[in-house]
Structures are given as C-alpha cells and as structure tokens.
Design an enzyme around this catalytic site. Structure first.
Site, PDB file in Angstrom:
ATOM      1  N   HIS A  70     -12.147  -5.012   8.680  1.00  8.80           N
ATOM      2  CA  HIS A  70     -12.788  -4.894   7.366  1.00  8.80           C
ATOM      3  C   HIS A  70     -14.017  -4.000   7.451  1.00  8.80           C
ATOM      4  O   HIS A  70     -14.967  -4.185   6.706  1.00  8.80           O
ATOM      5  CB  HIS A  70     -13.188  -6.267   6.825  1.00  8.80           C
ATOM      6  CG  HIS A  70     -12.022  -7.142   6.484  1.00  8.80           C
ATOM      7  ND1 HIS A  70     -11.416  -7.961   7.390  1.00  8.80           N
ATOM      8  CD2 HIS A  70     -11.342  -7.307   5.324  1.00  8.80           C
ATOM      9  CE1 HIS A  70     -10.413  -8.604   6.803  1.00  8.80           C
ATOM     10  NE2 HIS A  70     -10.344  -8.220   5.557  1.00  8.80           N
TER      11      HIS A  70
ATOM     12  N   GLU B  85       0.809  -1.221   0.000  1.00  5.06           N
ATOM     13  CA  GLU B  85       0.000   0.000   0.000  1.00  5.06           C
ATOM     14  C   GLU B  85       0.838   1.265   0.000  1.00  5.06           C
ATOM     15  O   GLU B  85       0.539   2.224  -0.707  1.00  5.06           O
ATOM     16  CB  GLU B  85      -0.964   0.001   1.191  1.00  5.06           C
ATOM     17  CG  GLU B  85      -2.139  -0.957   1.039  1.00  5.06           C
ATOM     18  CD  GLU B  85      -1.785  -2.411   1.254  1.00  5.06           C
ATOM     19  OE1 GLU B  85      -0.648  -2.685   1.725  1.00  5.06           O
ATOM     20  OE2 GLU B  85      -2.631  -3.275   0.981  1.00  5.06           O
TER      21      GLU B  85
HETATM   22  C1  TPP Z   1      -2.196  -4.167   4.297  1.00  2.00           C
HETATM   23  C2  TPP Z   1      -3.179  -5.132   3.712  1.00  2.00           C
HETATM   24  N1  TPP Z   1      -3.410  -5.122   2.383  1.00  2.00           N
HETATM   25  C3  TPP Z   1      -4.287  -5.971   1.831  1.00  2.00           C
HETATM   26  C4  TPP Z   1      -4.971  -6.851   2.612  1.00  2.00           C
HETATM   27  C5  TPP Z   1      -5.984  -7.796   1.968  1.00  2.00           C
HETATM   28  N2  TPP Z   1      -5.432  -9.137   1.904  1.00  2.00           N
HETATM   29  C6  TPP Z   1      -5.689 -10.020   2.885  1.00  2.00           C
HETATM   30  S1  TPP Z   1      -4.869 -11.435   2.643  1.00  2.00           S
HETATM   31  C7  TPP Z   1      -4.193 -10.937   1.223  1.00  2.00           C
HETATM   32  C8  TPP Z   1      -3.296 -11.866   0.471  1.00  2.00           C
HETATM   33  C9  TPP Z   1      -2.074 -12.216   1.229  1.00  2.00           C
HETATM   34  O1  TPP Z   1      -1.393 -13.246   0.606  1.00  2.00           O
HETATM   35  P1  TPP Z   1      -0.195 -14.041   1.277  1.00  2.00           P
HETATM   36  O2  TPP Z   1       0.670 -13.102   2.031  1.00  2.00           O
HETATM   37  O3  TPP Z   1       0.431 -14.851   0.230  1.00  2.00           O
HETATM   38  O4  TPP Z   1      -0.877 -14.961   2.383  1.00  2.00           O
HETATM   39  P2  TPP Z   1      -1.920 -16.163   2.174  1.00  2.00           P
HETATM   40  O5  TPP Z   1      -3.272 -15.539   2.158  1.00  2.00           O
HETATM   41  O6  TPP Z   1      -1.576 -16.859   0.928  1.00  2.00           O
HETATM   42  O7  TPP Z   1      -1.774 -17.020   3.391  1.00  2.00           O
HETATM   43  C10 TPP Z   1      -4.608  -9.646   0.931  1.00  2.00           C
HETATM   44  C11 TPP Z   1      -4.228  -8.888  -0.270  1.00  2.00           C
HETATM   45  C12 TPP Z   1      -4.731  -6.826   4.009  1.00  2.00           C
HETATM   46  N3  TPP Z   1      -5.372  -7.657   4.851  1.00  2.00           N
HETATM   47  N4  TPP Z   1      -3.830  -5.970   4.530  1.00  2.00           N
END
Ligand code: TPP
Ligand code: MG
Lengths: 400, 307
Positions: free
Chosen positions: B111, B41
């Site tokens: 959220h 972000e």
């Molecule tokens: C700062 C932030 N940006 C975006 C999100 C939305 N978001 C939640 S999980 C996720 C994907 C994360 O992927 P990864 O780090 O690979 O973990 P996984 O879900 O595969 O365990 C996103 C974009 C968030 N929770 N926090």
C-alpha cells in the site's frame, strides 16, 4: 435416521434459542444421550447439517460424525480466533498496531472445519485476511500478535504485518495483499502435489470480491485442464469492501462459476458442514481434479480498520447473523444440548483462552523490534555486498 | 468546460472511493456516469480504453497504485499504442487513470509503492504526478481534457496532510510543463508528488544553516518531461539532485540525470546525485529509513556544494 431427526431438531433448537420451551425436543436430546453415550470423549455423535448446493457433482451426505473431543477442539480454536481478533481490534485502536489490518471474526468455522478435514501436508494459500489461517496451521496467538505489532518474534519476524503470515513447516504459503493473486499460485501448489504423487491437495482461498479477477479464471482452466488436486475455496462473506456480492458479480453463485468444474456450496458458519464438505471434496480432487467450494459466511467487523462496516449493510443484518448463525454459538449449543460440557466447563475454557490471548498481547508488546539490517535481507539469496547509509551520509553500514 | 462524455468508475467510487476522492459525484451526475466496478483492474483499464476509443472521456480509478500491475498489459500494449498501431484511426486519448501512490506512514509492502517509472518507459502514455491540492485540480482537469491517455498518480500521504486554497471553476495547468517551486542559485533539486515538499524543506534548512540557495523544480509531468526547464536551472546552478520515493535503480531519476548530464556537461560543478528509496521492497516498520527525508536531502545538498 435417528441422527438426522436429532440434528434437525437441534438446529431448530439452536436457531430458536429464545423460545426454547419445546418439550418434544428435550425428549429427543435425552434419548440421544442414552443411545449414544456421547459423554465419552471419542464416542461418535451424528449431527445433521443443512443440505449442500452442488454443481456437476453429487452432494456430500448431510449427516456428519463428530465426537465430544472434536467439538470441544472446534469450540476452543474458534474461541481463540475470536478473542485474538478482538484483541487485535483493541490493540489497533490503542495504536500498537498500525497500517492495514483485516479481521476474520465471524468466519472462523470455515478454517476450523477445513483443517479438520485436512492435514498439514495439504497446502494452503490465502488472501490478506490471514491471521486465523496462521492459527489453523498450528501457529500461536503470540506469533500473530507480534507480527501485527511489527516485532521480531512475529510470524514473519515483524517485517510484513497483518497481511503477511506464513508457516513453511505446515505448508501455509501465506497471506497475499493483491486481491486474487494467490489463486493461480494455488494451481501451481496443486501441480506440485500431483507431480510428487503425495496424495495431498492445495487449497487456494479467495473472497467473493476476488472472484471477479480475471486470473482466477485462468487458474480454473489450467487446474481443470491438467486435473490438478486443487480446492478453490471461495469465502463468500457477501461483501468485497463496500460492495455486496451481487453488485459486483453477474452470478453470485460462486460455486458454479467454474462452468466445467464441479462446485459445492457449503454453510460456512457451520464447522461440521465445512469439515464434511471439504473431506468429500479432497477425496474428489485427489482422484479427479479441481473443485470449487463456496463457503457461505459472514465477517462481523468492517473490511479493515478504517471501515466501520455499517454504511453498506444494516446493523440488523449483522446482529441477526450473530444471533442466528454464529459459528461458535452453534458448537456451544451442540456441546450443551448433548450434555457433553456444561456451562461451567465452557466458562472455564473461555477464561483460559482469554488469559492466553491477554498474555500473548503483553508478550508481543514487550517484543523486540527487528534489527535494522533486516531491511536489506531476503531480497536476494545474499545481500550482494551492499552498503546502507547510516545516520549521515559518511556512516556506511556494510550489509552481510 | 462541460463534457457530457466524462464517466467515472472504479472500485467503490460510487460511494466516494476509499480516499473519498469521488464523494458526491454519483449524486450529482447519476449512476450512469459514476459507477462501481468489480475488483478487476485489468478489466477496468481495458474497458476505459474501449470507451475512450468510442469518443467518451473515461476517468478510471485504481484504488491503490500497488494494484495497477494486473492492468500493466492494457496500458503498455493496448492504450499506449492504439493511435500508433491503427495509423491514427483510433486512439484512447480521452482516458485518464488515477491511482493513489506512495508512502502513507505504515502501509507496508502493498500500500506504499511508487510505480511511476514503469509507465515512463512507455511512449504513448503521459504520466502526471501533482504535488498538492491546487496542482491536483489543475493537472487533473488538464489530463482529462488531454488528447492522449494519462496515468495520474496522486500522493496518498497528501490526502490527509495537504491543506490549500484551490481555485474554483475550470482551472487547468498544462500537462508537460514543470513548475519552479522555489528559486535559487546554487543547487537544483528536481522532485514530484510528495517529495516536492521534502525538497522544499531541505532547501529551507540549508538556506537557514549557511545560505546555500536551492532551486526546487516540481516536475509535474514525467512523460514527456520538461527538459528545458530543468536544463535552464542546472545551467544556472551547476548542481543537480533528484529526489523520488521509488527505488533508486531504474527510477525516473536515472533518466533525468542522464539527460541533464549530457546537456549540461560542461556547466556541472558536481556529479548529479539521486536521493531515493533504496533497492528493497517497500518496507513496513522501516518506512522512515526508506523514504527520502529532509536530512538525507540536506546531506546531498552539502555534498554537492562541497564537491
Ligand atoms: C488487485 C487488487 N485490487 C484491489 C485491492 C483492494 N482490496 C483489498 S481487499 C478488497 C476487497 C476484497 O473482497 P473479497 O475478495 O470479497 O474478500 P474479503 O475482504 O471479503 O475477505 C479490495 C478491493 C487489492 N488489494 N488488490
Ligand atoms: Mg468478501
């Protein structure tokens, strides 16, 4: 040497279960049974794991010692995790669970292998995909289920839900809803271990997607600068929501992304490879400072409940993971092929765990809702003598 | 108005984004203009500022307003002050950052938040919050065309609940102008985003109950805000209620109440009141308790009238 040959064969046998009529392999199994008398719960069994990839550090050995008792515990814990997540999926569809909910099935070997190399004095902090972390840290299926349903008997008294499991007595510092935010906290946890000289490490877990957050690199630098005992564990399940790892990262070799910091890539679908790698890394970290462990793993479910998980990856990919690399099936094969447990015994274990999960689900459903005043508690140490509005503006509830 | 410098990016926006807001844009405008970013972000917003400084028109998405905080510095220190600190050599006015905000039913702590007030404390930014589909189209196009950086918060509840005819073609609503959502003579209710609907419902309820007539103002733009419209209304009604989802303390309602109290002091019939979220983290199962509801606004109206 013998162990290595055995395990190599085993791996071939496990990965080609469909075409299992290889007499040579069978002979190897039986010879192993005789020499190692492995049916005894505690007698040692040697298993080879696939080689690790490393960055600025020698590889851990690839022969891992285990026992029947340990393999059985791996099987049971992973099976419990799996059943719990499947139950959560069902409860979500039945609307007992609402909101955001991220399931862990497929990745079980990471936590189970890690916990086998750690003690509860080592601290863990992780992301929102935290249901199974809670189990790994000694929590119960009921605590997780009740939390998911927002019930007062949940892990966090029903106040947080899916992303908010915590277990203070076993140094589980929680799930975290903001991608990457827990990683610098992990450096702070590690500093406290070093400050107190307690010989423990901090584990800070993050995903392949989170690996692209800026604060991760700030945490790497501080931890390395001050030689903190921190294991940066990157669970690479190859997707961050709908984005494949290589589409979000210029280098998807997450174990090398600490540059000056050593790293190891581990087969995260093999609990024994994880156990061995983490034990090695812990010893390194306590003596020298931080290290990155990239766990090559896979999530079976979609990212969260609103993601079917099949638009950005093929069904073939998912089913071949299940067939070839499933962490539970791997341990099942080890138990069966070494005649440590037979099919009937495994079925019995599965049945008991299913029952445990089913009754946890029922108990969670019947659990009480948290009391209203909990909305106001724990914001500050005390409630500042505030009042809350009741059903109408004349009713004032004093908050104590 | 066609602008070939518009680029759209954010987490998974190439596939339409988690709320499907950018669906079909990549097919229509190409990967060079509509693309996914890593989960970064702070990087996304800084990148938007840089692109805007070069004269492009970046429209960035932050997936949930709850995730905007890592980028706070970029907004406060880089975007907002670029024009000022460079003596008008540079600016990032082309930039618009969209973020879904607010309650959604069961989003829990991370959220559901409404962080608009943080951004109203930053001269140089414009903060826009539409209250429905038609408003969203008009205000978004105006924000994209606007020569100042805009933070654009979209009530995510409405992605599912709001259905409305939307004008086709180039349709804009001026940034900075409030909208009279309902005319009335006894009480002025100021709200934005999702809370406009709650204010309108409450107004309908009291009208039916006993003929109290409320004027509802959809503020639309929070920074800089349309004081004149609110002042004119309160001068007429003598009573002011502000409704917002964010916690009450230091919420934007405080600013409105302070400014209007001064301007309309002698014409006020009752103390201005705020119906807002409580001073707690956004709760999970207590969401219905926390979010301002029609009965809570109705109560406030009665109190104002009976004062
Ligand atoms: C700062 C932030 N940006 C975006 C999100 C939305 N978001 C939640 S999980 C996720 C994907 C994360 O992927 P990864 O780090 O690979 O973990 P996984 O879900 O595969 O365990 C996103 C974009 C968030 N929770 N926090
Ligand atoms: Mg991932």
């Amino acid at each position: 040497m013998h162990g290595r040959a055995l395990a190599n064969a085993l791996r071939r046998a496990t990965s080609s279960r469909a075409e299992s009529s290889a007499p040579v392999l069978n002979r190897l199994w039986s010879r192993n049974q005789q020499t190692q008398a492995a049916s005894d719960d505690s007698s040692l069994l040697e298993v080879d794991v696939v080689p690790y990839s490393t960055h600025r550090i020698d590889s851990p050995g690839t022969t891992v010692n285990t026992t029947k008792a340990e393999l059985q515990q791996f099987f049971e814990t992973m099976y419990r995790m799996r059943r719990m997540e499947i139950a959560a999926d069902m409860m979500y569809k039945a609307k007992y669970i609402r909101g955001f909910c991220h399931l862990y099935d497929g990745q079980e070997a990471v936590l189970v292998g890690m916990e086998a190399a750690l003690t509860f004095k080592d601290s863990i902090i992780t992301s929102y995909r935290d249901h199974c972390t809670h189990l790994g840290r000694g929590g119960s299926v009921l605590e997780v289920m009740a939390e998911l349903m927002g019930k007062a008997n949940g892990a966090t008294k029903g106040l947080g839900g899916s992303m908010h499991m915590y277990k203070v007595e076993n140094h589980f510092y929680g799930g975290c809803g903001i991608v990457g935010a827990q990683v610098p906290l992990g450096a702070g946890l590690g500093f406290a271990h070093k400050y107190r000289k307690d010989g423990s490490v901090a584990i800070t877990m993050y995903g392949d997607g989170a690996a692209n957050q800026g604060q991760i690199f700030e945490a790497f630098n501080m931890a390395a600068l001050w030689d903190l005992p921190v294991l940066f564990v990157c669970e690479n399940n190859h997707y961050g929501m709908g984005t494949a790892d290589y589409r979000g990262a210029k280098s998807a070799k997450y174990f090398t992304r600490g540059d000056y910091m050593p790293g190891i890539k581990i087969d995260g679908m093999d609990a024994l490879a994880v156990k061995n790698g983490v034990a090695y890394a812990k010893e390194y970290a306590v003596a020298n400072g931080p290290i990155i462990l990239e766990m090559d793993t896979y999530r079976y479910h979609g990212h969260s409940m609103s993601d079917p998980g099949s638009t950005y990856r093929t069904r073939d990919e998912i089913s071949s993971m299940r067939q070839l690399r499933d962490p539970i099936e791997r341990i099942r094969s080890l138990l069966l092929n070494n005649e440590l447990l037979d099919t009937a015994e495994l079925k019995k274990i599965e049945k008991a765990i299913k029952k445990e999960v089913d009754s946890a689900v029922e108990e969670a459903k019947a659990g009480p809702l948290p009391k209203e005043e909990m909305l106001w508690k724990n914001i500050y140490k005390d409630t500042l003598g505030m009042h809350m509005r009741g059903r109408d503006s004349k009713t004032k509830i004093k908050l104590t | 108005m066609h602008n070939s410098g518009v680029i759209v990016f954010g987490e998974d926006v190439g596939f339409g984004g988690v709320f499907r807001c950018t669906l079909g844009l990549q097919e229509k405008f190409g990967r060079h203009r509509v693309f996914n970013t890593p989960i970064s972000e702070q990087g996304i917003v800084g990148f938007a500022i840089g692109a805007a400084a070069q004269g492009l028109t970046p429209v960035a998405e932050i997936q949930f307003a709850d995730y905007i905080h890592p980028a706070f510095d970029q907004f406060v220190n880089e975007a907002a002050k670029y024009r000022y600190r460079s003596g008008n050599s540079f600016n990032c006015g082309g930039m618009t950052v969209r973020a879904p905000y607010g309650a959604v039913g069961h989003g829990g702590h991370y959220h559901s938040q409404s962080p608009e007030a943080f951004y109203t404390h930053v001269p140089g930014l414009r903060v826009v919050v539409p209250s429905g589909p038609r408003e969203a189209k008009g205000l978004l196009l105006a924000s994209i065309q606007h020569p100042d950086p805009v933070v654009f918060f979209e009530a995510k509840m409405m992605y599912r609940t709001a259905v409305e005819e939307v004008p086709t073609g180039d349709y804009t609503i001026p940034v900075g102008q409030a909208r009279l959502a309902r005319e009335g003579g006894d009480v002025t209710i100021v709200a934005w985003g999702q809370m406009v609907a709650v204010a309108e419902q409450a107004a309908a309820v009291v009208q039916e109950q006993g003929g109290v007539s409320c004027e509802v103002i959809d503020l639309r733009t929070l920074l800089p805000w349309d004081r004149a419209t609110v002042e004119a209304s309160v001068s007429k009604t003598g009573r002011l209620i502000v409704v917002h989802e964010a916690p009450i303390t230091s919420g934007f309602g405080a600013e409105i109440v302070a400014a209007i109290s001064k301007r309309c002091f002698l014409r006020l019939e009752s103390p201005p009141v705020r119906v807002c979220g409580y001073d707690t983290p956004f709760p999970l199962i207590y969401e219905p308790l926390y979010v301002p509801s029609t009965p809570r606004v109705v109560d406030a109206i009665h109190e104002a009238v009976k004062f």
